[in-house]
Write an enzyme that holds these catalytic residues in place. Structure first.
Site, PDB file in Angstrom:
ATOM      1  N   PRO A 127      12.309 -10.555   4.454  1.00 50.62           N
ATOM      2  CA  PRO A 127      12.360 -12.127   3.938  1.00 50.62           C
ATOM      3  C   PRO A 127      11.534 -12.347   2.832  1.00 50.62           C
ATOM      4  CG  PRO A 127      11.935 -12.149   6.360  1.00 50.62           C
ATOM      5  CD  PRO A 127      12.073 -10.555   5.783  1.00 50.62           C
ATOM      6  N   SER A 131      13.825  -7.696  -4.390  1.00 52.77           N
ATOM      7  CA  SER A 131      13.915  -6.913  -5.451  1.00 52.77           C
ATOM      8  C   SER A 131      12.556  -5.988  -5.509  1.00 52.77           C
ATOM      9  CB  SER A 131      13.867  -7.713  -6.732  1.00 52.77           C
ATOM     10  OG  SER A 131      15.086  -8.269  -6.769  1.00 52.77           O
ATOM     11  N   PHE A 155      19.364  -9.343   5.992  1.00 50.19           N
ATOM     12  CA  PHE A 155      20.728  -9.194   5.267  1.00 50.19           C
ATOM     13  C   PHE A 155      20.734  -7.639   5.675  1.00 50.19           C
ATOM     14  CE2 PHE A 155      18.736 -11.705   1.438  1.00 50.19           C
ATOM     15  CZ  PHE A 155      19.401 -12.976   2.372  1.00 50.19           C
ATOM     16  N   GLU A 368      21.792  -3.871  -3.340  1.00 48.97           N
ATOM     17  CA  GLU A 368      21.758  -2.571  -3.808  1.00 48.97           C
ATOM     18  C   GLU A 368      20.910  -2.467  -5.402  1.00 48.97           C
ATOM     19  OE1 GLU A 368      23.963   0.742  -2.911  1.00 48.97           O
ATOM     20  OE2 GLU A 368      24.720  -0.083  -0.974  1.00 48.97           O
TER      21      GLU A 368
HETATM   22  N1  COS Z   1      14.216   8.432  -7.142  1.00 50.80           N
HETATM   23  C1  COS Z   1      13.001   9.061  -6.651  1.00 50.80           C
HETATM   24  N2  COS Z   1      11.715   8.568  -7.002  1.00 50.80           N
HETATM   25  C2  COS Z   1      11.788   7.246  -7.423  1.00 50.80           C
HETATM   26  C3  COS Z   1      12.975   6.647  -7.863  1.00 50.80           C
HETATM   27  C4  COS Z   1      13.916   7.247  -8.095  1.00 50.80           C
HETATM   28  N3  COS Z   1      15.103   6.454  -8.218  1.00 50.80           N
HETATM   29  N4  COS Z   1      12.306   5.491  -8.657  1.00 50.80           N
HETATM   30  C5  COS Z   1      11.101   5.340  -8.183  1.00 50.80           C
HETATM   31  N5  COS Z   1      10.720   6.413  -7.724  1.00 50.80           N
HETATM   32  C6  COS Z   1       9.231   6.793  -7.226  1.00 50.80           C
HETATM   33  C7  COS Z   1       8.349   6.833  -8.531  1.00 50.80           C
HETATM   34  O1  COS Z   1       8.279   7.987  -9.299  1.00 50.80           O
HETATM   35  C8  COS Z   1       6.913   6.350  -8.028  1.00 50.80           C
HETATM   36  O2  COS Z   1       6.655   7.581  -7.433  1.00 50.80           O
HETATM   37  P1  COS Z   1       4.978   8.103  -7.941  1.00 50.80           P
HETATM   38  O3  COS Z   1       4.147   6.931  -7.446  1.00 50.80           O
HETATM   39  O4  COS Z   1       4.816   9.272  -7.348  1.00 50.80           O
HETATM   40  O5  COS Z   1       5.054   8.149  -9.465  1.00 50.80           O
HETATM   41  C9  COS Z   1       7.235   5.404  -6.780  1.00 50.80           C
HETATM   42  O6  COS Z   1       8.664   5.644  -6.410  1.00 50.80           O
HETATM   43  C10 COS Z   1       7.299   3.964  -7.049  1.00 50.80           C
HETATM   44  O7  COS Z   1       8.095   3.786  -8.302  1.00 50.80           O
HETATM   45  P2  COS Z   1       7.685   2.600  -9.286  1.00 50.80           P
HETATM   46  O8  COS Z   1       6.488   2.405  -9.491  1.00 50.80           O
HETATM   47  O9  COS Z   1       8.853   2.647 -10.289  1.00 50.80           O
HETATM   48  O10 COS Z   1       8.141   1.391  -8.254  1.00 50.80           O
HETATM   49  P3  COS Z   1       8.127  -0.278  -8.432  1.00 50.80           P
HETATM   50  O11 COS Z   1       7.507  -0.785  -7.366  1.00 50.80           O
HETATM   51  O12 COS Z   1       7.783  -0.466  -9.799  1.00 50.80           O
HETATM   52  O13 COS Z   1       9.893  -0.731  -8.091  1.00 50.80           O
HETATM   53  C11 COS Z   1      12.005  -0.917  -8.407  1.00 50.80           C
HETATM   54  C12 COS Z   1      10.908  -0.016  -8.710  1.00 50.80           C
HETATM   55  C13 COS Z   1      12.120  -2.227  -9.098  1.00 50.80           C
HETATM   56  C14 COS Z   1      13.137   0.069  -9.226  1.00 50.80           C
HETATM   57  C15 COS Z   1      12.367  -0.813  -7.045  1.00 50.80           C
HETATM   58  O14 COS Z   1      11.582  -1.615  -6.333  1.00 50.80           O
HETATM   59  C16 COS Z   1      13.944  -1.354  -6.808  1.00 50.80           C
HETATM   60  O15 COS Z   1      14.994  -0.549  -6.859  1.00 50.80           O
HETATM   61  N6  COS Z   1      13.944  -2.565  -6.265  1.00 50.80           N
HETATM   62  C17 COS Z   1      15.466  -3.027  -5.821  1.00 50.80           C
HETATM   63  C18 COS Z   1      15.485  -2.733  -4.489  1.00 50.80           C
HETATM   64  C19 COS Z   1      17.058  -2.815  -3.880  1.00 50.80           C
HETATM   65  O16 COS Z   1      17.981  -2.300  -4.700  1.00 50.80           O
HETATM   66  N7  COS Z   1      17.306  -3.440  -2.866  1.00 50.80           N
HETATM   67  C20 COS Z   1      18.467  -3.613  -2.208  1.00 50.80           C
HETATM   68  C21 COS Z   1      18.306  -3.176  -0.772  1.00 50.80           C
HETATM   69  S1  COS Z   1      19.697  -2.450  -0.144  1.00 50.80           S
HETATM   70  S2  COS Z   1      21.239  -3.675  -0.238  1.00 50.80           S
END
Ligand code: COS
Length: 385
Positions: A127, A131, A155, A368
């Site tokens: 909830p 993102s 969801f 996603e």
């Molecule tokens: N593959 C592997 N590792 C990854 C990665 C990837 N694609 N993306 C990020 N990481 C790693 C980073 O390298 C970082 O590791 P280190 O701390 O060791 O450097 C760690 O994960 C955290 O990454 P980051 O600081 O980029 O995280 P953020 O909190 O800034 O968020 C986003 C990243 C916004 C990209 C992420 O929260 C996201 O994808 N949000 C959307 C979620 C989503 O798609 N939800 C849908 C659910 S399923 S329907």
């Protein structure tokens, strides 16, 4: 990992036949009963569709990402709910186990996932954490050789059908490094499901909340046996999922163009088929060119995905997967809008598929990772040192 070309051609031909002969004719039944008919699910199991992405040594078909994208492109030509039944087994539910699981976890779960005996869902969203996935609040506290999990997941696709979840919970402090991925059997005492979500479209797909109240899960169920790396597992799974959804978007874009072309040839106004008018032709041509761009991105990115070491992340490929997901899902949104426009008033009437698919494709830009999250990922990659 890839299936040999000859076997793949046979598989693809049989999937295309199945789509034309079984799935397209059942689109209205699906809409009416808000579910995928059981005999169709049984046929999908028989064909091996639940296991297309799982290696042969774990009971699957072992397609490469490029091959999976081709099959998903085909499946995009019909109502999304058909693919959704096995979509989590092929993608976000199973891949964390395949990429980062221990050998024992792979052997225990992947064969059942591949056969469809076990439906597995992916439980990341909450909830208060959509993102911003790294802010998730579900907690897992170690108690002897078990973790006790409390929280709510939101969801969750296929939760009402699921026998297990790959579920992200906080075992450590704040942020991404405090998150672990677990395999959680759905019949664990303390797990309950919310009411099925009422959605804008995609009837026949099933999503709901998953509530965990003191659910005890063996510590051995942490994916890979290592706490604190669950966020990275989730991100790798989503990179792959974003490509899979791009292929789905391209398939639906092609279906919408095909339907719009058929309507433009048949519908007459001002004494001739509306397809003879240049304003209609403009919409068709823009749609075709945009589909070609999306397909080219999807195929290129899938090849790059296949070229990197399996299960490892490559920042460049992750960024390109976000570019592809953003472009393809926005592209199919524009094409669905034009398809409705070409159908005129009929495009607003449920009897014509344009109305239904217009609502169905809207979700692609949200799940996603929204388009805006893809933009953040792309820009972060460009701007970092
Ligand atoms: N593959 C592997 N590792 C990854 C990665 C990837 N694609 N993306 C990020 N990481 C790693 C980073 O390298 C970082 O590791 P280190 O701390 O060791 O450097 C760690 O994960 C955290 O990454 P980051 O600081 O980029 O995280 P953020 O909190 O800034 O968020 C986003 C990243 C916004 C990209 C992420 O929260 C996201 O994808 N949000 C959307 C979620 C989503 O798609 N939800 C849908 C659910 S399923 S329907």
């Amino acid at each position: 990992m890839a299936l040999d070309q000859e076997s793949f051609a046979l598989l693809r031909a049989s999937v295309q036949r199945f789509i034309d002969e079984r799935l397209k004719p059942a689109e209205d039944t699906l809409e009416e009963i808000d579910d995928v008919p059981a005999d169709i699910v049984a046929d999908m199991k028989e064909m091996g569709l639940f296991g297309i992405s799982i290696p042969e040594n774990y009971g699957g078909i072992g397609l490469s990402m490029s091959q999976e994208c081709d099959v998903v492109y085909d499946l995009g030509h019909t109502a999304f709910a058909f693919r959704s039944v096995f979509g989590t087994n092929v993608g976000i539910g199973s891949q964390g186990i395949l990429m980062d699981g221990t050998e024992a976890q792979k052997q225990a779960y992947l064969p059942k996932i591949a056969s469809g005996e076990l439906i597995i869902s992916f439980a990341l969203t909450e909830p208060n954490a959509g993102s911003d996935a790294a802010s998730l609040q579900t907690r897992a506290e170690l108690d002897g050789d078990h973790y006790v999990i409390n929280g709510t997941k939101r969801f969750i696709t296929n939760a009402p059908r699921a026998g297990a979840f790959t579920l992200m919970a906080r075992t450590g402090g704040a942020g991404a490094s405090g998150i672990s991925s677990f395999i959680v059997p759905a019949d664990t005492p303390g797990i309950s499901l919310g009411k099925p979500d009422k959605k804008m479209g995609q009837r026949g797909t099933k999503t709901c909340d998953v509530v965990l109240e003191n659910a005890r899960v063996p510590a051995a169920n942490i994916i890979g046996g290592v706490p604190g790396v669950g966020f990275k597992t989730a991100m790798k799974v989503l990179d792959r999922g974003r490509l899979h959804l791009s292929a789905l978007a391209c398939g639906m874009a092609h279906r919408l163009i095909t339907d719009a072309v058929a309507y433009a040839k048949e519908r007459k106004q001002f004494g001739k088929p509306i397809g003879d008018f240049q304003l209609i032709q403009g919409m068709l041509a823009d749609s075709q060119a945009e589909l070609y761009a999306g397909l080219s991105m999807m195929r290129d990115c899938a090849q790059r995905y296949d070229a990197k070491p399996a299960g490892k992340s490559d920042p460049e490929v992750s960024m390109l997967a976000s570019c592809t997901k953003m472009f393809c899902t926005e592209m199919v949104g524009r094409i669905a809008d034009r398809a409705v426009q070409i159908h005129g008033g009929a495009g607003y009437i449920a009897e014509y598929k344009a109305e239904r698919f217009y609502r169905d494709v809207r979700l692609l830009r949200l799940y996603e990772g929204t388009t805006q999250i893809q933009q953040l990922i792309i820009a972060k990659h460009l701007l970092r040192d």
